[in-house]
Structures are given as structure tokens and as C-alpha cells.
Scaffold this motif. Structure first.
Motif, PDB file in Angstrom:
ATOM      1  N   LYS A 187       4.714   0.470 -10.922  1.00  0.00           N
ATOM      2  CA  LYS A 187       5.798   0.066 -11.819  1.00  0.00           C
ATOM      3  C   LYS A 187       6.944  -0.566 -11.023  1.00  0.00           C
ATOM      4  CE  LYS A 187       4.906   3.722 -15.223  1.00  0.00           C
ATOM      5  NZ  LYS A 187       5.456   4.962 -15.825  1.00  0.00           N
ATOM      6  N   PHE A 188       7.259   0.036  -9.864  1.00  0.00           N
ATOM      7  CA  PHE A 188       8.345  -0.474  -9.025  1.00  0.00           C
ATOM      8  C   PHE A 188       8.027  -1.885  -8.527  1.00  0.00           C
ATOM      9  CE2 PHE A 188      10.253  -0.994  -4.786  1.00  0.00           C
ATOM     10  CZ  PHE A 188      11.597  -0.808  -5.096  1.00  0.00           C
ATOM     11  N   ILE A 189       6.785  -2.089  -8.062  1.00  0.00           N
ATOM     12  CA  ILE A 189       6.386  -3.400  -7.550  1.00  0.00           C
ATOM     13  C   ILE A 189       6.398  -4.438  -8.676  1.00  0.00           C
ATOM     14  CG2 ILE A 189       4.500  -4.716  -6.515  1.00  0.00           C
ATOM     15  CD1 ILE A 189       5.934  -2.914  -4.543  1.00  0.00           C
ATOM     16  N   ILE A 223      -7.767   8.425   0.815  1.00  0.00           N
ATOM     17  CA  ILE A 223      -7.837   8.818  -0.595  1.00  0.00           C
ATOM     18  C   ILE A 223      -9.204   8.447  -1.166  1.00  0.00           C
ATOM     19  CG2 ILE A 223      -6.971   8.273  -2.902  1.00  0.00           C
ATOM     20  CD1 ILE A 223      -5.201  10.214  -1.413  1.00  0.00           C
ATOM     21  N   GLU A 224      -9.698   7.251  -0.818  1.00  0.00           N
ATOM     22  CA  GLU A 224     -11.034   6.830  -1.262  1.00  0.00           C
ATOM     23  C   GLU A 224     -12.089   7.801  -0.746  1.00  0.00           C
ATOM     24  OE1 GLU A 224     -11.823   2.793  -0.200  1.00  0.00           O
ATOM     25  OE2 GLU A 224      -9.926   2.062  -1.007  1.00  0.00           O
ATOM     26  N   LEU A 225     -11.918   8.246   0.507  1.00  0.00           N
ATOM     27  CA  LEU A 225     -12.874   9.190   1.092  1.00  0.00           C
ATOM     28  C   LEU A 225     -12.850  10.526   0.349  1.00  0.00           C
ATOM     29  CD1 LEU A 225     -14.874  10.016   3.332  1.00  0.00           C
ATOM     30  CD2 LEU A 225     -12.891  10.617   4.760  1.00  0.00           C
ATOM     31  N   LEU A 226     -11.656  11.033   0.067  1.00  0.00           N
ATOM     32  CA  LEU A 226     -11.534  12.303  -0.656  1.00  0.00           C
ATOM     33  C   LEU A 226     -12.144  12.197  -2.053  1.00  0.00           C
ATOM     34  CD1 LEU A 226      -7.916  13.450   0.318  1.00  0.00           C
ATOM     35  CD2 LEU A 226     -10.091  14.271   1.235  1.00  0.00           C
ATOM     36  N   MET A 227     -11.918  11.071  -2.723  1.00  0.00           N
ATOM     37  CA  MET A 227     -12.505  10.864  -4.047  1.00  0.00           C
ATOM     38  C   MET A 227     -14.035  10.853  -3.961  1.00  0.00           C
ATOM     39  SD  MET A 227     -10.295  10.647  -6.501  1.00  0.00           S
ATOM     40  CE  MET A 227     -11.228   9.776  -7.770  1.00  0.00           C
ATOM     41  N   ALA A 228     -14.573  10.221  -2.922  1.00  0.00           N
ATOM     42  CA  ALA A 228     -16.024  10.156  -2.754  1.00  0.00           C
ATOM     43  C   ALA A 228     -16.602  11.532  -2.432  1.00  0.00           C
ATOM     44  CB  ALA A 228     -16.377   9.150  -1.656  1.00  0.00           C
ATOM     45  N   ILE A 229     -15.871  12.330  -1.644  1.00  0.00           N
ATOM     46  CA  ILE A 229     -16.320  13.698  -1.343  1.00  0.00           C
ATOM     47  C   ILE A 229     -16.337  14.534  -2.612  1.00  0.00           C
ATOM     48  CG2 ILE A 229     -15.641  15.854  -0.198  1.00  0.00           C
ATOM     49  CD1 ILE A 229     -14.680  14.136   2.160  1.00  0.00           C
ATOM     50  N   LYS A 230     -15.308  14.379  -3.428  1.00  0.00           N
ATOM     51  CA  LYS A 230     -15.247  15.114  -4.696  1.00  0.00           C
ATOM     52  C   LYS A 230     -16.431  14.739  -5.585  1.00  0.00           C
ATOM     53  CE  LYS A 230     -12.267  15.983  -8.684  1.00  0.00           C
ATOM     54  NZ  LYS A 230     -10.957  15.695  -9.343  1.00  0.00           N
ATOM     55  N   LYS A 231     -16.808  13.463  -5.552  1.00  0.00           N
ATOM     56  CA  LYS A 231     -17.889  12.967  -6.402  1.00  0.00           C
ATOM     57  C   LYS A 231     -19.264  13.372  -5.883  1.00  0.00           C
ATOM     58  CE  LYS A 231     -20.054   8.574  -7.751  1.00  0.00           C
ATOM     59  NZ  LYS A 231     -19.982   7.096  -7.614  1.00  0.00           N
ATOM     60  N   LEU A 257       2.101   9.151  -7.864  1.00  0.00           N
ATOM     61  CA  LEU A 257       3.003   8.346  -7.044  1.00  0.00           C
ATOM     62  C   LEU A 257       2.566   6.879  -7.030  1.00  0.00           C
ATOM     63  CD1 LEU A 257       3.485  10.721  -3.966  1.00  0.00           C
ATOM     64  CD2 LEU A 257       5.190  10.159  -5.706  1.00  0.00           C
ATOM     65  N   LYS A 258       1.251   6.671  -7.001  1.00  0.00           N
ATOM     66  CA  LYS A 258       0.724   5.314  -6.985  1.00  0.00           C
ATOM     67  C   LYS A 258       1.104   4.575  -8.264  1.00  0.00           C
ATOM     68  CE  LYS A 258      -1.879   2.107  -5.099  1.00  0.00           C
ATOM     69  NZ  LYS A 258      -1.486   1.444  -3.838  1.00  0.00           N
ATOM     70  N   ASN A 291       0.849  -1.184   0.000  1.00  0.00           N
ATOM     71  CA  ASN A 291       0.000   0.000   0.000  1.00  0.00           C
ATOM     72  C   ASN A 291       0.888   1.238   0.000  1.00  0.00           C
ATOM     73  OD1 ASN A 291      -2.414  -1.458   0.094  1.00  0.00           O
ATOM     74  ND2 ASN A 291      -2.327  -1.610   2.324  1.00  0.00           N
ATOM     75  N   LEU A 292       0.308   2.375  -0.348  1.00  0.00           N
ATOM     76  CA  LEU A 292       1.058   3.634  -0.375  1.00  0.00           C
ATOM     77  C   LEU A 292       0.491   4.579   0.669  1.00  0.00           C
ATOM     78  CD1 LEU A 292       3.177   5.495  -1.705  1.00  0.00           C
ATOM     79  CD2 LEU A 292       1.396   6.229  -3.294  1.00  0.00           C
ATOM     80  N   THR A 293       1.345   4.985   1.630  1.00  0.00           N
ATOM     81  CA  THR A 293       0.950   5.939   2.668  1.00  0.00           C
ATOM     82  C   THR A 293       1.941   7.088   2.692  1.00  0.00           C
ATOM     83  OG1 THR A 293      -0.035   4.207   4.057  1.00  0.00           O
ATOM     84  CG2 THR A 293       0.564   6.265   5.144  1.00  0.00           C
ATOM     85  N   LEU A 294       1.435   8.315   2.683  1.00  0.00           N
ATOM     86  CA  LEU A 294       2.287   9.499   2.809  1.00  0.00           C
ATOM     87  C   LEU A 294       2.173  10.027   4.230  1.00  0.00           C
ATOM     88  CD1 LEU A 294       1.485  11.373  -0.536  1.00  0.00           C
ATOM     89  CD2 LEU A 294       3.107   9.532  -0.108  1.00  0.00           C
ATOM     90  N   GLU A 295       3.305  10.461   4.790  1.00  0.00           N
ATOM     91  CA  GLU A 295       3.334  10.928   6.171  1.00  0.00           C
ATOM     92  C   GLU A 295       3.741  12.392   6.253  1.00  0.00           C
ATOM     93  OE1 GLU A 295       5.921   8.446   8.429  1.00  0.00           O
ATOM     94  OE2 GLU A 295       4.621   6.677   8.322  1.00  0.00           O
ATOM     95  N   ILE A 296       3.279  13.035   7.316  1.00  0.00           N
ATOM     96  CA  ILE A 296       3.733  14.382   7.683  1.00  0.00           C
ATOM     97  C   ILE A 296       4.104  14.334   9.155  1.00  0.00           C
ATOM     98  CG2 ILE A 296       3.043  16.779   8.071  1.00  0.00           C
ATOM     99  CD1 ILE A 296       1.339  16.697   5.625  1.00  0.00           C
ATOM    100  N   LEU A 297       5.311  14.789   9.485  1.00  0.00           N
ATOM    101  CA  LEU A 297       5.795  14.801  10.879  1.00  0.00           C
ATOM    102  C   LEU A 297       5.654  13.421  11.522  1.00  0.00           C
ATOM    103  CD1 LEU A 297       4.231  18.214  12.028  1.00  0.00           C
ATOM    104  CD2 LEU A 297       6.593  17.786  11.283  1.00  0.00           C
ATOM    105  N   ASN A 298       5.995  12.383  10.736  1.00  0.00           N
ATOM    106  CA  ASN A 298       5.941  10.995  11.194  1.00  0.00           C
ATOM    107  C   ASN A 298       4.528  10.523  11.534  1.00  0.00           C
ATOM    108  OD1 ASN A 298       8.772  10.620  11.009  1.00  0.00           O
ATOM    109  ND2 ASN A 298       9.061  11.612  12.992  1.00  0.00           N
ATOM    110  N   GLN A 299       3.528  11.249  11.047  1.00  0.00           N
ATOM    111  CA  GLN A 299       2.143  10.848  11.260  1.00  0.00           C
ATOM    112  C   GLN A 299       1.523  10.464   9.922  1.00  0.00           C
ATOM    113  OE1 GLN A 299       0.499  10.654  14.265  1.00  0.00           O
ATOM    114  NE2 GLN A 299       2.492  11.108  15.184  1.00  0.00           N
ATOM    115  N   PRO A 300       0.728   9.370   9.878  1.00  0.00           N
ATOM    116  CA  PRO A 300       0.049   9.007   8.623  1.00  0.00           C
ATOM    117  C   PRO A 300      -0.825  10.158   8.147  1.00  0.00           C
ATOM    118  CG  PRO A 300      -0.129   7.247  10.242  1.00  0.00           C
ATOM    119  CD  PRO A 300       0.448   8.429  10.971  1.00  0.00           C
ATOM    120  N   PHE A 301      -0.655  10.542   6.885  1.00  0.00           N
ATOM    121  CA  PHE A 301      -1.379  11.692   6.331  1.00  0.00           C
ATOM    122  C   PHE A 301      -2.347  11.236   5.242  1.00  0.00           C
ATOM    123  CE2 PHE A 301      -1.053  15.388   3.217  1.00  0.00           C
ATOM    124  CZ  PHE A 301      -2.077  16.105   3.815  1.00  0.00           C
TER     125      PHE A 301
END
Length: 260
Positions: free
Chosen positions: A98-100, A22-30, A92-93, A6-16
């Protein structure tokens, strides 16, 4: 036994940004509604709000805005920054995918064959590493010609083995890196020369670093694409090369390696 991640981006060592968020943000946009978005994901309304608050608190710029009242009764929208985050995440995903895929090609967990993973983190000495997109693949009996379209609009041709095409999993439309040693780049100030080399890139000299014996010449071939050539100091003098001189960078197709 395939590799996945899975792909997780962090800010200040906290999951961001996690995939669920991301699924939630996509659903809000929709849907324009937290309640409807939470049902689509699915997650609880409370969980959706906590995720949004966590993202907004960690971010220096709001990601989600909630509007109350008004003719439409209010709603929830992504900010411009939030939409940009979504776009960046999916880019990034795609690179992670491609990397995987590459890891799965060169690794066999069932037999413990992991040594070739070192190839993915190797640093190489070749000065020229130019990104492009595979425009055409012509397979021969043993070798293949790979045409690569650069962002400058130039095209270059590389000759590699058919097995290399297979090992790299090359397809038309793939983004690749053309790797060229600077010592394999020839320079000419005469554009009408007839040469056996497949690649001749027109450009302008941007910088010359003179040494006691050799000189490093940087040629701008357009749209931030640059080619570095190493020639003798005598050649600089004999050809009257200087910053601003128009030249052709000439490269044999067999001297261009391809990486992914």
C-alpha cells in the motif's frame, strides 16, 4: 519509472527474514521436507539448510524443527512461532505494498517531482485518528459520501470530494484512518435529539481532564475505539458530565477527513 522494494526484517543488524527465506519457509510448510522445499524455491539443499540454521540461530525461538525416524521417516515442520512469523510477514508485506502504491501515485521520478513525499511522514495535530474499513462509497456530482466501518461495529460517514476519492484510490474494503479534530466533536446526554449531523456515536466517558477554560473528554465507543472531545469547563458542569456518564459523540460528516 515505478518505485518497487523488497521487504527484509533484521535482528541485531543481521538479515533475518528475506523474501527468499520466506519462500523457503512456505515450501517447508507445504511439503514437510527441506529437500522438496529447496527444489520448489529453487535453491540448493545446502543453501536451504544454511538459511534455516541462520534463522534459528538469530531467533530466540526455533522456527523450523527437523524430526528424524518414526513411522513416516521423519520430516521438517514449522513451529507455531514460525507460522506466526509467516503471518506477520505477509501482513507487513501488504502494508508495504500500500505504501509503495501511494508513493507511485504521488511521485514522478521522470520529472523529479518528489516534494509531495513529505506528506507521508507528516505528523498531524488532530487527536482522533480511528482505523476502519470502507464499507460504501456514494459518488455525487462534486462530493462523495464514504461510509467507514470501525472495529467497534460503529459506522461513520465522511464527505470528501470526488477528486479526493480518486487521489486516495479508495475502494470498498480498503483500510483507512478517519481523522477528526477534537474541537469538532460535540457531546450530548440526550439520545433522542434530532440533528443534521450524520454521525452520532454512543459511548461512555472514560476520562475528563479539566483545564482553566476547556476540558478534554475521552469517550469509549467500544472495542478500544475512543473519541476525544474538547468542550468548555462550563459545559462539564452544566451537563453534569463525569467518568461513567453515557453520552453521544456527534460529528458532522464534513468534519471527518480520511487518510490511507
Amino acid at each position: 519509472m515505478p518505485i518497487s522494494s523488497n521487504l527484509t526484517l533484521e535482528i541485531l543488524n543481521q538479515p533475518f527474514l528475506l523474501e527468499k527465506r520466506i519462500e523457503l519457509l512456505m515450501a517447508i510448510k507445504k511439503t514437510g521436507s527441506i529437500n522438496k522445499a529447496a527444489k520448489e524455491v529453487p535453491m540448493s539443499y545446502k543453501g536451504a539448510w544454511e538459511a534455516i540454521e541462520a534463522m534459528n540461530n538469530l531467533s530466540t525461538t526455533p522456527i523450523v524443527l527437523r524430526e528424524t525416524g518414526g513411522a513416516g521417516g521423519g520430516g521438517t515442520t514449522l513451529t507455531k512461532y514460525g507460522e506466526n512469523l509467516l503471518e506477520t510477514y505477509f501482513l507487513l508485506k501488504e502494508e508495504q505494498k500500500k505504501f509503495i502504491e501511494n508513493l507511485n501515485r504521488i511521485t514522478d521520478l521522470n520529472t523529479g517531482t518528489l516534494k509531495t513525499i513529505r506528506r507521508l511522514s507528516m505528523q498531524i495535530s488532530a487527536r482522533n485518528q480511528i482505523i476502519g474499513v470502507v464499507d460504501n462509497i456514494s459518488l455525487g456530482a462534486v462530493n462523495a459520501e464514504i461510509e467507514i466501518k470501525l472495529k467497534s461495529g460503529n459506522s461513520i460517514v465522511s464527505i470528501i470530494t470526488n477528486s479526493s476519492v480518486e487521489n486516495l484510490g479508495l475502494k470498498i474494503g480498503d483500510e483507512v484512518v478517519a481523522v477528526i479534530k477534537s474541537s469538532n466533536v460535540l457531546l450530548s446526554t440526550q439520545s433522542d435529539l434530532k440533528l443534521s449531523a450524520r454521525n452520532s456515536l454512543k459511548g461512555t466517558i472514560e476520562d475528563i481532564s479539566l483545564g482553566a477554560v476547556n476540558a478534554e473528554v475521552v469517550i469509549n465507543i467500544g472495542d478500544k475505539d475512543k473519541i476525544v472531545a474538547v468542550v468548555t469547563a462550563n459545559s462539564i458542569s452544566n451537563m453534569k458530565l463525569e467518568v461513567g456518564t453515557k453520552v453521544d459523540a456527534i460529528i458532522k460528516a464534513s468534519d471527518i477527513m480520511i487518510g490511507r
